[in-house]
Design an enzyme around this catalytic site. Structure first.
Site, PDB file in Angstrom:
ATOM      1  N   GLU A   3      -2.554  -7.178   7.376  1.00  0.00           N
ATOM      2  CA  GLU A   3      -1.262  -7.057   8.037  1.00  0.00           C
ATOM      3  C   GLU A   3      -1.261  -7.841   9.341  1.00  0.00           C
ATOM      4  O   GLU A   3      -2.324  -8.142   9.913  1.00  0.00           O
ATOM      5  CB  GLU A   3      -0.959  -5.575   8.296  1.00  0.00           C
ATOM      6  N   HIS A  58       0.822  -1.213   0.000  1.00  0.00           N
ATOM      7  CA  HIS A  58       0.000   0.000   0.000  1.00  0.00           C
ATOM      8  C   HIS A  58       0.859   1.268   0.000  1.00  0.00           C
ATOM      9  O   HIS A  58       2.039   1.254   0.362  1.00  0.00           O
ATOM     10  CB  HIS A  58      -0.921   0.003   1.223  1.00  0.00           C
TER      11      HIS A  58
END
Length: 197
Positions: free
Chosen positions: A97, A14
């Protein structure tokens, strides 16, 4: 150890968040992209368009559902669609994550090597071995579909994938820089990694 199916794929971390800029551990804390992160995601989309010209198109994008990854994935899909082929967009919880437990929101520490080696896990955090198994499962589900896939996810998750690909795991992945990953031609050797941009 979990093994990634020997299929080429693309990976994109990201774009930048304010916590990235401040050097804080994000983990599962759902921090949005900042203005730099949005620009990085747009640049990554342009880079991907150039990278796939004359070769296999990216047919599918599979992302972590956390907002920083999901927004990066949406921007990449829009960029690729503008080049003529719109990839499908899906999400997989196993691409989230790692949960860093008590370390979330804290400055990045010197404990990463011990965490990767399995000698230390922050209180309330996910052990590295479990992260690796989860990350590999998510990638293998993505690779089982038709066509070429781009996975949009996170930095620590990619450390786990590097471990599964027989690469040095504790290497920082820049924000929003596309990677092309190719399986080894001979079993037991590392994957090849081509960082674009």
């Amino acid at each position: 150890m979990s093994v990634i199916d020997p299929t080429p794929y693309w990976y994109l971390r990201h774009g930048e968040t304010d916590w990235n800029r401040r050097g804080l551990s994000q983990g599962r804390t759902d921090i949005p992209l900042n203005a730099t992160g949005l620009e990085q995601a747009e640049q990554a989309g342009r880079t991907l368009i150039e990278a796939v010209q004359g070769g296999p198109k990216i047919d599918r994008v599979i992302s972590s559902p956390l907002v920083r990854a999901a927004r990066t994935a949406e921007i990449a899909v829009e960029a690729l669609a503008a080049s003529g082929v719109r990839p499908t967009l899906g999400f997989d919880d196993d691409l989230q994550e790692v949960c860093f437990g008590e370390q979330e929101g804290q400055p990045m520490g010197e404990w990463y090597d011990d965490w990767i080696a399995g000698h230390y896990t922050p209180p309330g955090a996910e052990p590295f071995a479990l992260l690796r198994d989860r990350a590999v499962a998510g990638v293998n589900r993505a690779l089982a579909g038709q066509g070429t896939v781009l996975i949009v996810a996170h930095g620590a998750l990619f450390r786990a994938l590097r471990s599964a690909m027989r690469l040095e795991p504790n290497v920082r992945l820049p924000n929003a820089v596309p990677l092309k990953l190719d399986p080894p031609s001979v079993g037991g050797t590392p994957w090849s990694l081509n960082q674009l941009g």
